[in-house]
Design a protein around this motif. Sequence first.
Motif, short mmCIF file in Angstrom:
data_model
loop_
_atom_site.label_atom_id
_atom_site.label_comp_id
_atom_site.label_asym_id
_atom_site.label_seq_id
_atom_site.Cartn_x
_atom_site.Cartn_y
_atom_site.Cartn_z
N VAL A 52 0.60 37.42 21.55
CA VAL A 52 1.03 38.30 22.64
C VAL A 52 1.72 39.54 22.09
O VAL A 52 1.46 40.67 22.52
N LEU A 53 2.61 39.34 21.12
CA LEU A 53 3.33 40.47 20.52
C LEU A 53 2.37 41.44 19.84
O LEU A 53 2.56 42.66 19.92
N ARG A 54 1.36 40.91 19.18
CA ARG A 54 0.40 41.78 18.49
C ARG A 54 -0.39 42.62 19.49
O ARG A 54 -0.67 43.80 19.25
N VAL A 55 -0.78 42.01 20.62
CA VAL A 55 -1.49 42.77 21.65
C VAL A 55 -0.61 43.89 22.20
O VAL A 55 -1.04 45.04 22.36
N LEU A 56 0.65 43.55 22.49
CA LEU A 56 1.57 44.56 23.02
C LEU A 56 1.81 45.67 22.01
O LEU A 56 1.81 46.86 22.36
N SER A 57 2.00 45.30 20.74
CA SER A 57 2.33 46.27 19.70
C SER A 57 1.13 47.10 19.27
O SER A 57 1.25 48.31 19.05
N ASP A 58 -0.04 46.46 19.17
CA ASP A 58 -1.21 47.13 18.59
C ASP A 58 -2.10 47.81 19.62
O ASP A 58 -2.96 48.61 19.24
N PHE A 59 -1.90 47.49 20.90
CA PHE A 59 -2.77 48.07 21.92
C PHE A 59 -1.98 48.70 23.08
O PHE A 59 -2.14 49.89 23.35
N VAL A 60 -1.13 47.92 23.74
CA VAL A 60 -0.43 48.42 24.92
C VAL A 60 0.56 49.51 24.55
O VAL A 60 0.57 50.61 25.14
N TRP A 61 1.44 49.23 23.55
CA TRP A 61 2.47 50.18 23.16
C TRP A 61 2.18 50.85 21.83
O TRP A 61 3.08 51.41 21.20
N ASP A 62 0.94 50.81 21.41
CA ASP A 62 0.55 51.47 20.17
C ASP A 62 0.75 52.99 20.30
O ASP A 62 0.50 53.55 21.37
N PRO A 63 1.19 53.67 19.23
CA PRO A 63 1.38 55.13 19.34
C PRO A 63 0.13 55.88 19.78
O PRO A 63 0.24 56.87 20.52
N VAL A 64 -1.05 55.42 19.36
CA VAL A 64 -2.28 56.10 19.78
C VAL A 64 -2.44 56.00 21.30
O VAL A 64 -2.76 56.98 21.98
N THR A 65 -2.20 54.81 21.85
CA THR A 65 -2.30 54.62 23.30
C THR A 65 -1.30 55.52 24.03
O THR A 65 -1.65 56.19 25.01
N MET A 66 -0.06 55.54 23.55
CA MET A 66 0.97 56.34 24.20
C MET A 66 0.64 57.83 24.14
O MET A 66 0.84 58.56 25.12
N ARG A 67 0.14 58.27 23.00
CA ARG A 67 -0.20 59.70 22.87
C ARG A 67 -1.40 60.08 23.73
O ARG A 67 -1.48 61.20 24.25
N LEU A 68 -2.34 59.15 23.89
CA LEU A 68 -3.47 59.41 24.77
C LEU A 68 -3.01 59.56 26.21
O LEU A 68 -3.51 60.42 26.96
N LEU A 69 -2.05 58.74 26.62
CA LEU A 69 -1.50 58.86 27.97
C LEU A 69 -0.85 60.23 28.16
O LEU A 69 -1.02 60.86 29.21
N VAL A 70 -0.11 60.66 27.17
CA VAL A 70 0.52 61.99 27.26
C VAL A 70 -0.55 63.07 27.29
O VAL A 70 -0.42 64.06 28.04
N ALA A 71 -1.61 62.92 26.50
CA ALA A 71 -2.68 63.91 26.48
C ALA A 71 -3.35 64.02 27.86
O ALA A 71 -3.64 65.13 28.34
N VAL A 72 -3.59 62.87 28.49
CA VAL A 72 -4.17 62.88 29.84
C VAL A 72 -3.22 63.58 30.81
O VAL A 72 -3.64 64.36 31.68
N LEU A 73 -1.94 63.31 30.66
CA LEU A 73 -0.94 63.95 31.51
C LEU A 73 -0.95 65.46 31.33
O LEU A 73 -0.88 66.22 32.31
N VAL A 74 -1.05 65.91 30.09
CA VAL A 74 -1.09 67.35 29.82
C VAL A 74 -2.32 67.99 30.47
O VAL A 74 -2.23 69.07 31.07
N LEU A 75 -3.47 67.34 30.36
CA LEU A 75 -4.69 67.87 30.99
C LEU A 75 -4.52 67.97 32.49
O LEU A 75 -4.95 68.95 33.12
N TRP A 76 -3.88 66.96 33.09
CA TRP A 76 -3.64 67.00 34.52
C TRP A 76 -2.71 68.15 34.88
O TRP A 76 -2.93 68.86 35.89
N LEU A 77 -1.68 68.38 34.08
CA LEU A 77 -0.77 69.49 34.33
C LEU A 77 -1.49 70.83 34.26
O LEU A 77 -1.20 71.75 35.02
N LEU A 78 -2.43 70.93 33.34
CA LEU A 78 -3.20 72.17 33.23
C LEU A 78 -4.04 72.41 34.47
O LEU A 78 -4.19 73.56 34.91
N THR A 79 -4.59 71.34 35.05
CA THR A 79 -5.35 71.51 36.29
C THR A 79 -4.43 71.92 37.44
O THR A 79 -4.88 72.57 38.39
#
Length: 235
Positions: A52-79
Amino acid sequence: MLTAAVTAAVAAPFALALVLVESRWPPLYRLDRAAAEGLHEAALGHPGWVRVLRVLSDFVWDPVTMRLLVAVLVLWLLTRRAWRLAAWASVTAVGGALTGVLVKSVVERARPHLPDPVAHAPGFSFPSGHAMTGLTSCAVILLVLLPLVPRALRPPAWALAVVSVVGVGYTRVALGVHWVSDVVGGWLLGLAVVTATTLVFEAWRADTGQRRPIVTQEGLEPELSTPAPEPSLDV
């Protein structure tokens, strides 16, 4: 001057943590070692929890996942034509990532070495990139979207962000890939970055005649709750 002073005050705890880590302060070393060994022993006895910890660390809260969420947010702000808010989110996320990498390269702290490790991670240890990215990303998402959240749901939104930030830090220590002080250092450095960029954004609002919102209640730009302007069809 005020922005620089507040940023320096927020950065002071991180500077202290850095000094203690670099000097191998005995009480901190003992705390790190005791926490690492205790959580590692618990992990060895509960392989299902480790998965469970590995799934949370490597996928849910992984830095790549978090940065992708921010990137989507930035694109939405641009729209939404929220150019400066999009710039703030981008600078905070990218600046935080680069700052973390730079500090890691300077400190060059080794990760924990434990018998029968349950997880592995490359690179240096201080500060924790997962912890820092979790804090900066959650802060960006929350401070941008807060104006769109009904008032009754804002405390749960803050609670979710806090749980995510604390949770990612816990997973890194429990998996034996970071010391406790690495995680705390990541949180403190991330907080310093968010504070600095937020104060600059607020100063810009003040300079353009806009009021300073109560950031923790209204987000950075309360006007975001109004509908986006329709594109002009004039020729």
